[in-house]
Design a protein around this motif. Structure first.
Motif, PDB file in Angstrom:
ATOM      1  N   THR A  17       0.813  -1.216   0.000  1.00  0.00           N
ATOM      2  CA  THR A  17       0.000   0.000   0.000  1.00  0.00           C
ATOM      3  C   THR A  17       0.845   1.263   0.000  1.00  0.00           C
ATOM      4  O   THR A  17       0.308   2.361  -0.160  1.00  0.00           O
ATOM      5  CB  THR A  17      -0.920   0.017   1.238  1.00  0.00           C
ATOM      6  OG1 THR A  17      -0.121  -0.066   2.421  1.00  0.00           O
ATOM      7  CG2 THR A  17      -1.891  -1.157   1.201  1.00  0.00           C
ATOM      8  N   VAL A  18       2.162   1.121   0.214  1.00  0.00           N
ATOM      9  CA  VAL A  18       3.079   2.264   0.211  1.00  0.00           C
ATOM     10  C   VAL A  18       4.186   2.004  -0.796  1.00  0.00           C
ATOM     11  O   VAL A  18       4.738   0.895  -0.853  1.00  0.00           O
ATOM     12  CB  VAL A  18       3.688   2.498   1.611  1.00  0.00           C
ATOM     13  CG1 VAL A  18       4.679   3.656   1.580  1.00  0.00           C
ATOM     14  CG2 VAL A  18       2.585   2.774   2.628  1.00  0.00           C
ATOM     15  N   ALA A  19       4.495   2.999  -1.589  1.00  0.00           N
ATOM     16  CA  ALA A  19       5.562   2.856  -2.578  1.00  0.00           C
ATOM     17  C   ALA A  19       6.909   2.720  -1.895  1.00  0.00           C
ATOM     18  O   ALA A  19       7.101   3.176  -0.768  1.00  0.00           O
ATOM     19  CB  ALA A  19       5.574   4.063  -3.513  1.00  0.00           C
ATOM     20  N   ALA A  20       7.841   2.062  -2.570  1.00  0.00           N
ATOM     21  CA  ALA A  20       9.206   1.899  -2.060  1.00  0.00           C
ATOM     22  C   ALA A  20      10.181   2.532  -3.036  1.00  0.00           C
ATOM     23  O   ALA A  20      10.014   2.421  -4.257  1.00  0.00           O
ATOM     24  CB  ALA A  20       9.534   0.420  -1.877  1.00  0.00           C
ATOM     25  N   ALA A  21      11.191   3.185  -2.505  1.00  0.00           N
ATOM     26  CA  ALA A  21      12.139   3.915  -3.355  1.00  0.00           C
ATOM     27  C   ALA A  21      12.779   3.014  -4.402  1.00  0.00           C
ATOM     28  O   ALA A  21      12.923   3.396  -5.561  1.00  0.00           O
ATOM     29  CB  ALA A  21      13.212   4.560  -2.487  1.00  0.00           C
ATOM     30  N   LEU A  56      13.727   3.215 -14.505  1.00  0.00           N
ATOM     31  CA  LEU A  56      14.775   2.649 -15.350  1.00  0.00           C
ATOM     32  C   LEU A  56      14.228   1.674 -16.390  1.00  0.00           C
ATOM     33  O   LEU A  56      14.982   1.123 -17.191  1.00  0.00           O
ATOM     34  CB  LEU A  56      15.819   1.929 -14.499  1.00  0.00           C
ATOM     35  CG  LEU A  56      16.732   2.820 -13.651  1.00  0.00           C
ATOM     36  CD1 LEU A  56      17.578   1.964 -12.715  1.00  0.00           C
ATOM     37  CD2 LEU A  56      17.617   3.687 -14.535  1.00  0.00           C
ATOM     38  N   GLY A  57      12.910   1.452 -16.368  1.00  0.00           N
ATOM     39  CA  GLY A  57      12.318   0.521 -17.313  1.00  0.00           C
ATOM     40  C   GLY A  57      12.362  -0.918 -16.864  1.00  0.00           C
ATOM     41  O   GLY A  57      12.235  -1.829 -17.690  1.00  0.00           O
ATOM     42  N   GLY A  58      12.525  -1.154 -15.554  1.00  0.00           N
ATOM     43  CA  GLY A  58      12.566  -2.507 -15.024  1.00  0.00           C
ATOM     44  C   GLY A  58      11.187  -3.113 -14.875  1.00  0.00           C
ATOM     45  O   GLY A  58      10.161  -2.493 -15.205  1.00  0.00           O
ATOM     46  N   ASP A  59      11.138  -4.323 -14.344  1.00  0.00           N
ATOM     47  CA  ASP A  59       9.889  -5.076 -14.222  1.00  0.00           C
ATOM     48  C   ASP A  59       9.455  -5.297 -12.782  1.00  0.00           C
ATOM     49  O   ASP A  59       8.443  -5.957 -12.537  1.00  0.00           O
ATOM     50  CB  ASP A  59      10.050  -6.458 -14.887  1.00  0.00           C
ATOM     51  CG  ASP A  59      10.395  -6.350 -16.360  1.00  0.00           C
ATOM     52  OD1 ASP A  59       9.789  -5.495 -17.042  1.00  0.00           O
ATOM     53  OD2 ASP A  59      11.263  -7.112 -16.814  1.00  0.00           O
ATOM     54  N   HIS A  60      10.194  -4.751 -11.817  1.00  0.00           N
ATOM     55  CA  HIS A  60       9.973  -5.105 -10.417  1.00  0.00           C
ATOM     56  C   HIS A  60       9.318  -3.948  -9.663  1.00  0.00           C
ATOM     57  O   HIS A  60       9.948  -3.258  -8.864  1.00  0.00           O
ATOM     58  CB  HIS A  60      11.298  -5.505  -9.768  1.00  0.00           C
ATOM     59  CG  HIS A  60      12.036  -6.550 -10.538  1.00  0.00           C
ATOM     60  ND1 HIS A  60      11.499  -7.781 -10.822  1.00  0.00           N
ATOM     61  CD2 HIS A  60      13.263  -6.529 -11.118  1.00  0.00           C
ATOM     62  CE1 HIS A  60      12.369  -8.494 -11.528  1.00  0.00           C
ATOM     63  NE2 HIS A  60      13.434  -7.748 -11.715  1.00  0.00           N
ATOM     64  N   HIS A  61       8.019  -3.742  -9.897  1.00  0.00           N
ATOM     65  CA  HIS A  61       7.290  -2.651  -9.259  1.00  0.00           C
ATOM     66  C   HIS A  61       5.806  -2.981  -9.242  1.00  0.00           C
ATOM     67  O   HIS A  61       5.330  -3.876  -9.958  1.00  0.00           O
ATOM     68  CB  HIS A  61       7.529  -1.332 -10.006  1.00  0.00           C
ATOM     69  CG  HIS A  61       7.510  -1.469 -11.499  1.00  0.00           C
ATOM     70  ND1 HIS A  61       6.343  -1.608 -12.216  1.00  0.00           N
ATOM     71  CD2 HIS A  61       8.519  -1.519 -12.401  1.00  0.00           C
ATOM     72  CE1 HIS A  61       6.634  -1.724 -13.509  1.00  0.00           C
ATOM     73  NE2 HIS A  61       7.944  -1.694 -13.642  1.00  0.00           N
ATOM     74  N   TYR A  62       5.071  -2.257  -8.389  1.00  0.00           N
ATOM     75  CA  TYR A  62       3.642  -2.446  -8.229  1.00  0.00           C
ATOM     76  C   TYR A  62       2.909  -1.168  -8.634  1.00  0.00           C
ATOM     77  O   TYR A  62       3.528  -0.125  -8.898  1.00  0.00           O
ATOM     78  CB  TYR A  62       3.313  -2.790  -6.781  1.00  0.00           C
ATOM     79  CG  TYR A  62       3.857  -4.111  -6.293  1.00  0.00           C
ATOM     80  CD1 TYR A  62       3.164  -5.295  -6.530  1.00  0.00           C
ATOM     81  CD2 TYR A  62       5.061  -4.174  -5.585  1.00  0.00           C
ATOM     82  CE1 TYR A  62       3.652  -6.518  -6.063  1.00  0.00           C
ATOM     83  CE2 TYR A  62       5.548  -5.390  -5.116  1.00  0.00           C
ATOM     84  CZ  TYR A  62       4.835  -6.557  -5.362  1.00  0.00           C
ATOM     85  OH  TYR A  62       5.325  -7.757  -4.906  1.00  0.00           O
ATOM     86  N   ALA A  63       1.569  -1.257  -8.621  1.00  0.00           N
ATOM     87  CA  ALA A  63       0.765  -0.103  -9.015  1.00  0.00           C
ATOM     88  C   ALA A  63       1.068   1.110  -8.143  1.00  0.00           C
ATOM     89  O   ALA A  63       1.155   2.239  -8.636  1.00  0.00           O
ATOM     90  CB  ALA A  63      -0.722  -0.461  -8.934  1.00  0.00           C
ATOM     91  N   VAL A  64       1.252   0.898  -6.832  1.00  0.00           N
ATOM     92  CA  VAL A  64       1.512   2.010  -5.935  1.00  0.00           C
ATOM     93  C   VAL A  64       2.840   2.693  -6.269  1.00  0.00           C
ATOM     94  O   VAL A  64       2.983   3.919  -6.133  1.00  0.00           O
ATOM     95  CB  VAL A  64       1.483   1.537  -4.462  1.00  0.00           C
ATOM     96  CG1 VAL A  64       2.652   0.610  -4.142  1.00  0.00           C
ATOM     97  CG2 VAL A  64       1.461   2.724  -3.510  1.00  0.00           C
ATOM     98  N   THR A  69       4.519  10.084  -0.769  1.00  0.00           N
ATOM     99  CA  THR A  69       4.079   8.863  -1.454  1.00  0.00           C
ATOM    100  C   THR A  69       5.022   7.694  -1.273  1.00  0.00           C
ATOM    101  O   THR A  69       4.677   6.562  -1.580  1.00  0.00           O
ATOM    102  CB  THR A  69       3.913   9.120  -2.962  1.00  0.00           C
ATOM    103  OG1 THR A  69       5.128   9.658  -3.492  1.00  0.00           O
ATOM    104  CG2 THR A  69       2.775  10.087  -3.246  1.00  0.00           C
ATOM    105  N   VAL A  70       6.225   7.920  -0.776  1.00  0.00           N
ATOM    106  CA  VAL A  70       7.216   6.859  -0.605  1.00  0.00           C
ATOM    107  C   VAL A  70       7.596   6.788   0.869  1.00  0.00           C
ATOM    108  O   VAL A  70       7.679   7.815   1.549  1.00  0.00           O
ATOM    109  CB  VAL A  70       8.461   7.135  -1.482  1.00  0.00           C
ATOM    110  CG1 VAL A  70       9.499   6.048  -1.301  1.00  0.00           C
ATOM    111  CG2 VAL A  70       8.056   7.225  -2.947  1.00  0.00           C
TER     112      VAL A  70
END
Length: 267
Positions: free
Chosen positions: A8-12, A20-28, A207-208
């Protein structure tokens, strides 16, 4: 991403991975990145400059004979990792990644499962004694020999000035002569605190999970106290030993002024 509940909280680290165009992230994380880039459109370009700076630093250090790397606040593995660059030149170059975000550590362990010369430690860089005593570190790095300590785009998450300086000096105190310290850090664009960066700081901090400190040139230079600063010194990230021999700094390139980077040698 590994199967787990949506955070529920974004991570830096995940926001940076997204930029960077990576694949390791969520909607938040994507939402936080979008907020940041709306108020600070140069953020994505600045992230790319930072990653390219890291690549040039690692290649320089390998050329200087460094074979050991401690990457503090390493984030999520993406293209251009330290071990990929270093081991492409020297297959047995040793790398320890340190991050306190479980996602970053889990992905690092998966990536490095069959790599005998690189590992990941779940740890907080704000606890140098714990990090330096961890088996992952002591089992792979020999501090009687030169080691490169990397703090790439991470110290602006240590907002207390005294604490940040103390952390750097405690890590450097363990290094043998011939070791190196590499740093990149957010700074005030164009040498001033503009409304744009104030808004970016507000959005990012709301937000982070991590807070953010944007420091001026003198504050960043203080982290290199006692070290021999490698040419060209503390400069905008694209200006540090550019790969293109015909590179000319573009004063109109706003993202160029968002971050400063440098490398110092332990005498």
């Amino acid at each position: 991403m590994p199967e787990r509940p949506e955070p529920t909280v974004a991570a830096a680290a995940r926001v940076y991975d997204y930029m960077l165009g990576g694949d390791h992230h969520y909607a938040v994380d994507r939402t936080a990145a979008a907020h940041t880039m709306r108020s600070f459109p140069m953020a994505a370009v600045g992230a790319r400059y930072n990653r390219e700076f890291l690549g040039r630093v690692v290649r320089f250090l390998i050329g200087e004979g460094v074979r050991q790397f401690l990457d503090l606040g390493s984030g999520i593995p993406t293209v251009g990792n330290v071990h990929e660059i270093a081991q492409a030149e020297v297959p047995d170059a040793r790398v320890v990644y340190v991050d306190y975000e479980p996602d970053a550590v889990a992905l690092g362990r998966e990536l490095l499962r069959e790599n005998a010369f690189a590992t990941t430690l779940e740890g907080d860089l704000r606890k140098p004694d714990v990090v330096l005593a961890a088996p992952q570190v002591t089992g792979l790095l020999d501090f009687s020999q030169p080691v490169a300590v990397l703090m790439i785009s991470v110290l602006h998450f240590v907002t207390d000035e005294t604490e940040a300086l103390d952390l750097v000096h405690r890590y450097l105190a363990r290094l043998a002569p011939g070791s190196y310290f590499a740093l990149s850090h957010l700074t005030h664009a164009g040498g001033r605190t503009g409304a744009l960066q104030q808004e970016t700081n507000r959005v990012y901090n709301s937000t982070v999970a991590e807070n953010l400190a944007i420091r001026d040139r003198d504050q960043i230079a203080a982290f290199f106290t006692g070290l021999e600063l490698v040419e060209p010194g503390l400069v905008p990230l694209p200006d540090w030993r550019p790969a293109d021999p015909d590179y000319v700094p573009d004063e109109e390139d706003a993202p160029r002024n968002v971050g400063l980077g440098g490398v110092g040698r332990v005498r």
